[in-house]
Enzyme design. Structure first.
Site, mmCIF file in Angstrom:
data_model
loop_
_atom_site.group_PDB
_atom_site.id
_atom_site.type_symbol
_atom_site.label_atom_id
_atom_site.label_comp_id
_atom_site.label_asym_id
_atom_site.label_seq_id
_atom_site.Cartn_x
_atom_site.Cartn_y
_atom_site.Cartn_z
ATOM 1 N N SER A 143 0.854 -1.184 0.000
ATOM 2 C CA SER A 143 0.000 0.000 0.000
ATOM 3 C C SER A 143 0.887 1.230 0.000
ATOM 4 C CB SER A 143 -0.902 0.020 1.231
ATOM 5 O OG SER A 143 -1.557 1.272 1.375
ATOM 6 N N TYR A 156 -1.901 -0.826 10.069
ATOM 7 C CA TYR A 156 -1.959 -1.142 8.641
ATOM 8 C C TYR A 156 -0.701 -0.633 7.937
ATOM 9 C CZ TYR A 156 -3.863 -1.264 3.861
ATOM 10 O OH TYR A 156 -4.066 -1.503 2.522
#
Length: 240
Positions: A143, A156
């Protein structure tokens, strides 16, 4: 035994489903995995209806035995693995001080630990493919948060940064064996996973899954002499 085979985790929707469909269209026999059996079988049926060879294995990427079972069933079904796509992921927003350990663990387990374990289980088959044609490839969905950590997404971001580091270490371990690895680092992609932000970032302004698919096809078309450690996907105006 098929000429080429691929395994895609998180393959029932979004990025994983579209990558799987593209690989199937390009001649790969497929194993797709996801946590929800009904949703996974629906995805597999859609791919089979399009004439693609698909084996579906429901599995929870937080469970080591499930990961081993996915790799084992793929090996028993196809006997080879040319492309591994570690795409399964989960994001839970919230400030660090309000995040309980269970929510921390599930993000670390699915987003990072599972990538490590699935890669470990698949390396023998990937090395065999690499010895054959030097184009075996591990594609890890990271990401942009792994490159530019985000407040409210600390766990995350940390897990995805770990995926980027794991990918680079994998390259150093396996590239001489004909096995390449790439971390995909997208910003907001128009998938069900980004439903929570669509009030602020319209779907039409997000990165599209077709952009990710195009990148995967580019990676697999590169010569064995070309390694692409990571690809960042950012929207206009989002560069730091």
């Amino acid at each position: 035994m098929p000429e080429r085979a691929a395994l895609v985790t998180g393959g029932s929707s979004g990025i994983g489903f579209d990558i799987a469909r593209a690989l199937g269209e390009d001649g790969y026999a497929l194993t797709i995995s996801a946590r929800k059996p009904d949703k996974l079988e629906e995805a597999a049926r859609t791919l089979r209806d399009a004439g693609l060879e698909v084996h579906a294995v429901a599995a929870n990427m937080a469970e080591e035995e499930d990961i081993k079972r996915v790799a084992r069933e793929h090996r028993e079904r196809y006997g080879r693995l040319d492309v591994l796509v570690n795409n399964a992921g989960v994001g839970i927003a919230g400030p660090i001080e309000q995040t309980d350990t269970k929510r921390l663990d599930i993000q670390l387990d699915v987003n990072l630990r599972a990538v490590y374990l699935m890669t470990r289980e698949c390396i023998p088959l990937l090395k065999q493919a690499g010895a054959e044609h030097r184009r075996a490839h591990i594609i890890n969905t990271a990401s942009i948060a792994g490159k530019i950590p985000q407040p409210g997404l600390a766990a995350y971001s940390a897990a995805k940064a770990g995926v980027v580091a794991l990918t680079q270490a994998t390259i150093r371990e396996l590239s001489n064996e004909g096995v390449r690895a790439t971390a995909l680092c997208p910003g907001f992609v128009a998938t069900p996973m980004t439903e929570w932000i669509k009030e602020h970032v319209p779907e039409s302004e997000m990165i599209q899954t077709s952009d990710i698919v195009a990148a995967v096809r580019f990676l697999l078309s590169c010569s064995p002499n070309c390694i692409v450690p990571e690809i960042q996907f950012v929207r206009p105006g989002d560069m730091p």
